[in-house]
Design a protein around this motif. Structure first.
Motif, short mmCIF file in Angstrom:
data_model
loop_
_atom_site.label_atom_id
_atom_site.label_comp_id
_atom_site.label_asym_id
_atom_site.label_seq_id
_atom_site.Cartn_x
_atom_site.Cartn_y
_atom_site.Cartn_z
N GLY A 389 42.97 16.16 59.60
CA GLY A 389 42.50 17.27 60.45
C GLY A 389 43.17 18.60 60.11
N PRO A 390 44.51 18.65 60.07
CA PRO A 390 45.17 19.93 59.74
C PRO A 390 44.78 20.46 58.36
CG PRO A 390 46.75 18.44 60.74
CD PRO A 390 45.50 17.64 60.50
N ASP A 393 41.20 21.87 58.46
CA ASP A 393 41.25 23.12 59.22
C ASP A 393 41.84 24.25 58.36
OD1 ASP A 393 40.93 24.25 62.02
OD2 ASP A 393 43.02 24.77 61.60
N THR A 425 48.90 11.71 60.29
CA THR A 425 48.42 10.49 59.61
C THR A 425 48.91 10.39 58.17
OG1 THR A 425 46.42 11.74 59.19
CG2 THR A 425 46.34 10.10 60.95
#
Lengths: 430, 319
Positions: A389-390, A393, A425
């Motif tokens: 996710g990071p 993004d 993760t």
């Protein structure tokens, strides 16, 4: 003493029986109702057909579909997972999104291969994209990225729509010609993660090997690695060379960017083959005869994955750990992976099936769809879904800033590395 | 005038009355206390269930480390110390400070407009309604609307170009600084009607004669505003200030979501949006909660001065 032991054994037996009844012994007293949490990939018509067809062939199981918009899905699903309650069957996208939430699903164990035996691939539902490890669900659609083009726009720019650009340089030249004809070359919307997530693997295939992509997944490939820096450089070129619409940083890809293409104002659109928007939606808007499809332009002809298709399963459906109707849930997801559902998927969702036995006569006759069949025949790993996710993004935000001249590629690589280090993760040593 | 007919002794007794007989009043007092408690209890129960418990849960979660929605482990202060090295968190709080710096506009603009309406400036009925209308539009709709209005080729820039102000036709939502202030301007457009209504309610409590007297004494608009209205409206101004101080940091989510998604880069990233991203997109529940708690402290510190001031104003005895 013996009596006490006997009582203990009997009590344990009764408790175990009760637990087993709770876990899997469903359908004892009439039809079982399975609660399914879905964002309805493929549309509501397809899911209505799923319900009708499945219930007709499984008289003892009823489906209760809870449909949530795709962008709200994690917010609804999260509390179910944290409270360990709710639906019996849920969906997540293959890749890291599923890995992050795998704690909510029953691992399929040896049954994974048995259930998925007729699928082209199902590794995206398994830990580390490795079917020998735990798999948590069943996919039924095939996903990936291609470059759609509007034949009329190419023709209007003096280009041959039957021979779309193949290399990066040819694509650049085509963009200049389209720009000179007064149209946008590549329809793009950079607010949000979609284009970064979709376009990244198409560039990355020119620099990375499958081992590198697995390194990306594991978090061991640094964003300072020259190969990844080169990927970022080429991604930056798409906007800094003026190939896209000027308002790209402030609009979204879906629906804004796709709308530019559907209105006939752009030569190309880099998007996906299933689910949210695909060849069928574009074909409806432009006419099937005007819609072309091609691979993303190749940058390094000699790269081993340059000519491949970044393939990934679509939504993966699994049985929840807390479900008291696990057998019925398994029955349903097994049916989802089957030929019958594959044919419903093609007929009603007009999307790319994953089941090998789908009747070819049912496949759409659109030239764009037929071309896509050639691409998906040579698959490789999809680098986009390897991003946490990071990282996804930071990739999107960095691309916005690069486009606006607020960032250099080196700084972008720094930000990507920081995002990798922030990814829960991908923490090394986990 | 009344004439006392009581004797001097009686009079002395009257001036020094015997202590009240507590035995008679206690049951009444206890009954009142219990009735009061009973009335307060539902509110207390709701506050504890829906405010205190989630807050405590949030604090507990902020000390946990988790990956995805799987099991979590105790992380101690890790999530909090991590924030100091996280450029996105630092950028979001820096942006929050910039947003807070716009507070005077949030407080003064509705005050001026409400006074104009209160003194029945031409068209006051029309403006009273018009100012409040944006507040009734869902913020997500406002966001979608302004994404079109503020786009590089949108109507605002078209207007500026048409009147020869081409240099002012900037990319409102794409600039490093313009994006954040455009976002705040949209939020102000959306919410200031509530401020006008709040001030109008406060102005209704000021006696007309006071303002009229000031007018007759020759006080102009600004003089009346700052020398008469503001001092008399202090509790209302304090109330609106508290609402704005916390509101500008926790109202903007739907606008960020619809307008910029925190971009370009992190130019419009505010802590509340980062909590959402971290928790639901990055699936980092513990860290998301820690950012949320940091935001809570930030807003609490900001609001505490105004609340304290309001309390003092409210409990000040009339002279």
């Amino acid at each position: 003493m013996f009596r006490r032991r006997l009582t203990g054994v009997l009590a344990a037996g009764v408790a175990t029986a009760a637990m087993l009844a709770g876990c899997g012994g469903d359908a004892a007293d009439g039809p079982v109702t399975l609660k399914v949490l879905t964002w309805e990939p493929g549309g509501s018509e397809y899911w209505q057909q799923v319900k009708t067809s499945f219930e007709a062939s499984h008289q003892n199981i009823k489906l209760d579909l809870q449909s949530v918009p795709f962008d709200k899905y994690p917010e609804v699903q999260g509390p179910y997972i944290t409270s360990q309650s709710g639906p019996d069957v849920m969906a997540n996208n293959a890749g890291l999104e599923l890995f992050d939430r795998r704690g909510a699903y029953v691992p399929l164990g040896d049954r994974a291969a048995e259930i998925n035996k007729d699928l082209v691939t199902y590794s995206g539902a398994c830990e580390g994209f490795d079917t020998s490890k735990d798999c948590f669900g069943v996919p039924f659609s095939y996903q990936g990225n291609v470059m759609y083009f509007n034949k009329d726009v190419l023709r209007g720019a003096g280009l041959d729509p039957e021979n779309p650009p193949v290399t990066w340089d040819e694509f650049g030249a085509a963009c200049e010609a389209i720009k000179n004809s007064g149209k946008t070359c590549l329809a793009l919307g950079l607010s949000g993660t979609f284009p970064a997530y979709w376009d990244f693997p198409e560039i990355a295939r020119n620099y990375l090997t499958e081992d590198d992509i697995r390194g990306l997944l594991a978090g061991t490939l640094s964003w300072k690695d020259p190969k990844l820096v080169q990927v970022l450089e080429k991604l930056a070129e798409i906007t800094t060379k003026g190939w896209t619409n000027k308002n790209a940083p402030s609009i979204t890809m879906l629906p804004d960017g796709a709308d530019i293409f559907q209105r006939g104002d752009a030569g190309f659109a880099g998007t996906i083959i299933s689910d949210a928007v695909n060849w069928e939606a574009f074909g409806k808007a432009l006419g099937d005869d005007k819609l072309g499809v091609t691979r993303w332009p190749v940058i390094n002809q000699s790269a081993p994955l340059a000519g491949k298709f970044s393939g990934i399963e679509g939504a993966v459906y699994g049985v929840t750990k807390w479900s008291e109707k696990k057998e019925a849930g398994l029955e349903f997801i097994t049916w989802l992976a089957g030929k019958d559902n594959g044919e419903l998927w093609v007929k009603h969702a007009k999307s790319q099936p994953l089941n090998k036995n789908v009747d070819p006569a049912l496949l759409p006759s659109s030239p764009a769809f037929k071309k896509i069949q050639e691409f998906v025949a040579e698959p490789t790993l999809h680098a986009g879904v390897m991003l946490s996710g990071p990282e996804a993004d930071a990739l999107a935000r960095g691309w916005q800033q690069i486009t606006l001249g607020q960032l250099t590629v080196d700084k972008w690589a720094d930000q990507m590395q920081q995002a990798l280090e922030r990814s829960p993760t991908k923490k090394q040593g986990n | 005038m009344s004439i006392s007919t009581a004797s001097a002794a009686d009079s002395a007794v009257a001036t020094n009355p015997p202590p009240p007989v507590r035995r008679n009043r206690r049951p009444l007092h206890a009954r009142e206390w219990w009735l009061g408690a009973l009335l307060v209890l539902p509110g207390m129960a709701l506050a504890v269930t829906f405010k205190l418990v989630p807050l405590i849960r949030g604090v507990i979660t902020s000390f946990e480390s988790s990956s995805g929605f799987g099991d979590s482990s105790f992380a101690g202060w890790d999530n909090f110390t991590r924030m100091f090295d996280d450029p996105v968190v630092l950028a979001s709080f820096r942006n929050a400070l910039l947003v807070v710096a716009t507070l005077p506009v949030w407080i003064v603009l509705p005050l001026v407009l409400s006074v104009l309406i209160h003194q029945r400036a031409p068209g006051w009925k029309f403006f009273r309604a018009v100012y409040f209308v944006p507040y009734t539009i869902a913020p997500i709709v406002v966001g979608i609307m302004f994404r079109q209005i503020l786009s590089p080729d949108g109507p605002i820039n078209a207007l500026l170009r048409a009147v020869g102000l081409e240099p002012l036709a900037i990319e409102w939502l794409n600039g490093q600084n313009s994006a954040l202030f455009s976002l705040v301007a949209v939020a102000l457009w959306s919410f200031f009607g509530l401020g006008v209504m709040t001030y109008l309610a406060g102005l209704a409590t000021i006696p007309e004669e006071v303002l009229e007297a000031a007018y007759l004494d020759g006080a102009g608009f600004w003089r009346r505003l700052f020398s008469v209205v503001v001092p008399m409206l202090r509790p209302t101004v304090a109330y609106w200030s508290v609402l704005c101080a916390s509101g500008v940091l926790i109202w903007l989510f739907p606008l960020i979501y619809a307008l910029t998604q925190g971009g370009p880069g992190n130019a419009t990233m505010l802590p509340e949006y980062l909590v959402f991203l971290t928790t639901f997109q990055f699936l980092d529940r513990g860290y998301g909660s820690a950012i949320g708690i940091a935001l809570f402290v930030f807003v609490a510190v900001l609001s505490i001065f105004s609340v304290r001031h309001m309390f003092k104003e409210g409990t000040r005895k009339p002279r």
